[in-house]
Motif scaffolding. Structure first.
Motif, PDB file in Angstrom:
ATOM      1  N   LYS A 143       0.857  -1.182   0.000  1.00 32.02           N
ATOM      2  CA  LYS A 143       0.000   0.000   0.000  1.00 32.02           C
ATOM      3  C   LYS A 143       0.903   1.245   0.000  1.00 32.02           C
ATOM      4  O   LYS A 143       1.945   1.209   0.650  1.00 32.02           O
ATOM      5  CB  LYS A 143      -0.887   0.012   1.248  1.00 32.02           C
ATOM      6  CG  LYS A 143      -1.839  -1.140   1.383  1.00 32.02           C
ATOM      7  CD  LYS A 143      -2.684  -1.040   2.684  1.00 32.02           C
ATOM      8  CE  LYS A 143      -1.842  -1.023   3.942  1.00 32.02           C
ATOM      9  NZ  LYS A 143      -2.656  -0.911   5.176  1.00 32.02           N
ATOM     10  N   PRO A 144       0.540   2.323  -0.702  1.00 37.23           N
ATOM     11  CA  PRO A 144      -0.780   2.624  -1.261  1.00 37.23           C
ATOM     12  C   PRO A 144      -1.072   2.050  -2.641  1.00 37.23           C
ATOM     13  O   PRO A 144      -2.102   2.386  -3.225  1.00 37.23           O
ATOM     14  CB  PRO A 144      -0.781   4.153  -1.306  1.00 37.23           C
ATOM     15  CG  PRO A 144       0.650   4.501  -1.570  1.00 37.23           C
ATOM     16  CD  PRO A 144       1.437   3.509  -0.762  1.00 37.23           C
ATOM     17  N   ASP A 145      -0.176   1.240  -3.198  1.00 48.24           N
ATOM     18  CA  ASP A 145      -0.555   0.514  -4.405  1.00 48.24           C
ATOM     19  C   ASP A 145      -1.804  -0.303  -4.069  1.00 48.24           C
ATOM     20  O   ASP A 145      -1.862  -0.955  -3.014  1.00 48.24           O
ATOM     21  CB  ASP A 145       0.586  -0.417  -4.832  1.00 48.24           C
ATOM     22  CG  ASP A 145       0.368  -1.002  -6.221  1.00 48.24           C
ATOM     23  OD1 ASP A 145      -0.609  -1.773  -6.374  1.00 48.24           O
ATOM     24  OD2 ASP A 145       1.161  -0.710  -7.119  1.00 48.24           O
ATOM     25  N   PRO A 146      -2.809  -0.298  -4.934  1.00 49.83           N
ATOM     26  CA  PRO A 146      -4.052  -0.994  -4.605  1.00 49.83           C
ATOM     27  C   PRO A 146      -3.962  -2.515  -4.704  1.00 49.83           C
ATOM     28  O   PRO A 146      -4.877  -3.215  -4.257  1.00 49.83           O
ATOM     29  CB  PRO A 146      -5.046  -0.450  -5.628  1.00 49.83           C
ATOM     30  CG  PRO A 146      -4.196  -0.081  -6.804  1.00 49.83           C
ATOM     31  CD  PRO A 146      -2.912   0.445  -6.210  1.00 49.83           C
ATOM     32  N   GLU A 172      -5.299   6.671   0.598  1.00 55.57           N
ATOM     33  CA  GLU A 172      -4.827   6.639  -0.785  1.00 55.57           C
ATOM     34  C   GLU A 172      -5.058   5.267  -1.408  1.00 55.57           C
ATOM     35  O   GLU A 172      -5.425   5.156  -2.586  1.00 55.57           O
ATOM     36  CB  GLU A 172      -3.342   6.996  -0.829  1.00 55.57           C
ATOM     37  CG  GLU A 172      -2.777   7.141  -2.226  1.00 55.57           C
ATOM     38  CD  GLU A 172      -1.318   7.548  -2.228  1.00 55.57           C
ATOM     39  OE1 GLU A 172      -0.671   7.401  -3.294  1.00 55.57           O
ATOM     40  OE2 GLU A 172      -0.811   7.995  -1.184  1.00 55.57           O
ATOM     41  N   THR A 173      -4.865   4.212  -0.608  1.00 59.85           N
ATOM     42  CA  THR A 173      -5.078   2.854  -1.110  1.00 59.85           C
ATOM     43  C   THR A 173      -6.539   2.626  -1.482  1.00 59.85           C
ATOM     44  O   THR A 173      -6.843   2.067  -2.540  1.00 59.85           O
ATOM     45  CB  THR A 173      -4.649   1.829  -0.048  1.00 59.85           C
ATOM     46  OG1 THR A 173      -3.299   2.073   0.336  1.00 59.85           O
ATOM     47  CG2 THR A 173      -4.775   0.408  -0.567  1.00 59.85           C
ATOM     48  N   GLN A 175      -8.765   4.847  -2.267  1.00 59.29           N
ATOM     49  CA  GLN A 175      -9.081   5.619  -3.466  1.00 59.29           C
ATOM     50  C   GLN A 175      -8.608   4.900  -4.723  1.00 59.29           C
ATOM     51  O   GLN A 175      -9.322   4.818  -5.719  1.00 59.29           O
ATOM     52  CB  GLN A 175      -8.416   6.993  -3.387  1.00 59.29           C
ATOM     53  CG  GLN A 175      -9.265   8.060  -2.720  1.00 59.29           C
ATOM     54  CD  GLN A 175      -8.789   9.448  -3.104  1.00 59.29           C
ATOM     55  OE1 GLN A 175      -7.602   9.743  -3.093  1.00 59.29           O
ATOM     56  NE2 GLN A 175      -9.717  10.308  -3.441  1.00 59.29           N
ATOM     57  N   ALA A 176      -7.370   4.398  -4.674  1.00 63.20           N
ATOM     58  CA  ALA A 176      -6.810   3.728  -5.849  1.00 63.20           C
ATOM     59  C   ALA A 176      -7.586   2.469  -6.198  1.00 63.20           C
ATOM     60  O   ALA A 176      -7.716   2.112  -7.374  1.00 63.20           O
ATOM     61  CB  ALA A 176      -5.342   3.397  -5.607  1.00 63.20           C
ATOM     62  N   ALA A 177      -8.103   1.782  -5.168  1.00 63.93           N
ATOM     63  CA  ALA A 177      -8.873   0.556  -5.384  1.00 63.93           C
ATOM     64  C   ALA A 177     -10.349   0.828  -5.638  1.00 63.93           C
ATOM     65  O   ALA A 177     -11.103  -0.099  -5.926  1.00 63.93           O
ATOM     66  CB  ALA A 177      -8.722  -0.363  -4.167  1.00 63.93           C
ATOM     67  N   ARG A 178     -10.757   2.085  -5.476  1.00 60.62           N
ATOM     68  CA  ARG A 178     -12.148   2.499  -5.659  1.00 60.62           C
ATOM     69  C   ARG A 178     -13.084   1.728  -4.730  1.00 60.62           C
ATOM     70  O   ARG A 178     -14.152   1.263  -5.134  1.00 60.62           O
ATOM     71  CB  ARG A 178     -12.566   2.348  -7.119  1.00 60.62           C
ATOM     72  CG  ARG A 178     -11.738   3.209  -8.056  1.00 60.62           C
ATOM     73  CD  ARG A 178     -12.223   3.138  -9.486  1.00 60.62           C
ATOM     74  NE  ARG A 178     -11.442   4.000 -10.349  1.00 60.62           N
ATOM     75  CZ  ARG A 178     -11.641   4.164 -11.660  1.00 60.62           C
ATOM     76  NH1 ARG A 178     -12.620   3.497 -12.252  1.00 60.62           N
ATOM     77  NH2 ARG A 178     -10.882   4.968 -12.360  1.00 60.62           N
TER      78      ARG A 178
END
Length: 218
Positions: A143-146, A172-173, A175-178
Motif C-alpha cells: 500500500k498505497p498501491d491498490p 490513498e489505497t 481511493q486507488a482501489a475504488r
C-alpha cells in the motif's frame, strides 16, 4: 453476497507503536542511536524497510545497501515475537465478533511483514477471525498501491467490500482501489480528518458494524 470488510492493522485494530519503538531501539542501540516514540510513530505505515530507512536517515546512518539489509534482518528477528506492549483498541474484539455474526467476510491488508502480522493475530486470538491476511511482503508492492487490497478482496471471493484504516496511506489505497473507506480517527494519521478522503469517520468500534451496514446494505 455478504460484505467483505478488509482492515489495516497497525493504528487501526492495534496500537503497536510501543513494541515497534522498543524493537527499533534495540536494533539501533548497536549503532549508538535511540528514538522517541513520536519519532517512530511518524514513520509507521509504509512497511518495515521504509521505517528503518527513515530512522537511519534521521541519524545520518546509511539508508540502503548492506547496512539496511542487516538492519532489517535484525529488526524482523526482534519484532517477530514483540507483542507484550501492543494493545487492541477498545471495542475491537466485540466489533469483529458482531461483524462475523452478521456474516461479513473479514481480511487483513497491512504493510507490516506477514510473519509479525500472523504472530500478533495469534497473540490476541484473532488468527481464526481473518481467513485472508495480506502482509507488506506478500506481494512485490505495498500500500498505497491498490494491488494488496485487491488481492485480499479476490481471496475473499470478490463482491461488495469496504476498507477500514487509519492513515494517509490507507486513504490513498482505498481511493486507488475504488473501495469505500472507513477512517478510524484514533490511529496514526498525521493529516486532519477533513483533509483525508473517506466515506465515514469513526472513533468508536462499537459504531463499526452499523457503519458497514450503512455503506453496503444487505
Amino acid at each position: 453476497m455478504k460484505p467483505a470488510v478488509i482492515f489495516d492493522l497497525d493504528g487501526t485494530l492495534i496500537d503497536s507503536v510501543p513494541d515497534i519503538h522498543a524493537s527499533a531501539n534495540r536494533v539501533f542501540a548497536a549503532h549508538g542511536q535511540t528514538f522517541t516514540p513520536d519519532e517512530v510513530r511518524g514513520f509507521v505505515g509504509r512497511g518495515a524497510p521504509n521505517l528503518l530507512a527513515r530512522l537511519a536517515e534521521s541519524r545520518g546512518l546509511p539508508s540502503g545497501g548492506a547496512f539496511q539489509d542487516a538492519l532489517l534482518a535484525d529488526f524482523l528477528t526482534v519484532y517477530e515475537t514483540a507483542q507484550d506492549l501492543t494493545r487492541l483498541y477498545p471495542g475491537v474484539q466485540q466489533a469483529l465478533a458482531d461483524l462475523e455474526a452478521s456474516g461479513a467476510r473479514l481480511a487483513i491488508c497491512t504493510n507490516k511483514p506477514l510473519g509479525p502480522t500472523r504472530a500478533v493475530l495469534r497473540h490476541f486470538g484473532l488468527d481464526a477471525v481473518f481467513p485472508v491476511v495480506i502482509g507488506g511482503d506478500s506481494l512485490a508492492v505495498k500500500k498505497p498501491d491498490p494491488a494488496p487490497l485487491m488481492a485480499a478482496l479476490d481471496q475473499l471471493g470478490g463482491g461488495p467490500a469496504v476498507f477500514v484504516g487509519d492513515s494517509e496511506v490507507d486513504a490513498e489505497t482505498a481511493q486507488a482501489a475504488r473501495l469505500p473507506f472507513l477512517l478510524y480517527t484514533e490511529g496514526y494519521r498525521k493529516t486532519p480528518i477533513s483533509a483525508l478522503p473517506h466515506d465515514v469517520a469513526f472513533d468508536d468500534f462499537a459504531q463499526l458494524p452499523r457503519l458497514v451496514a450503512g455503506l453496503i446494505p444487505a
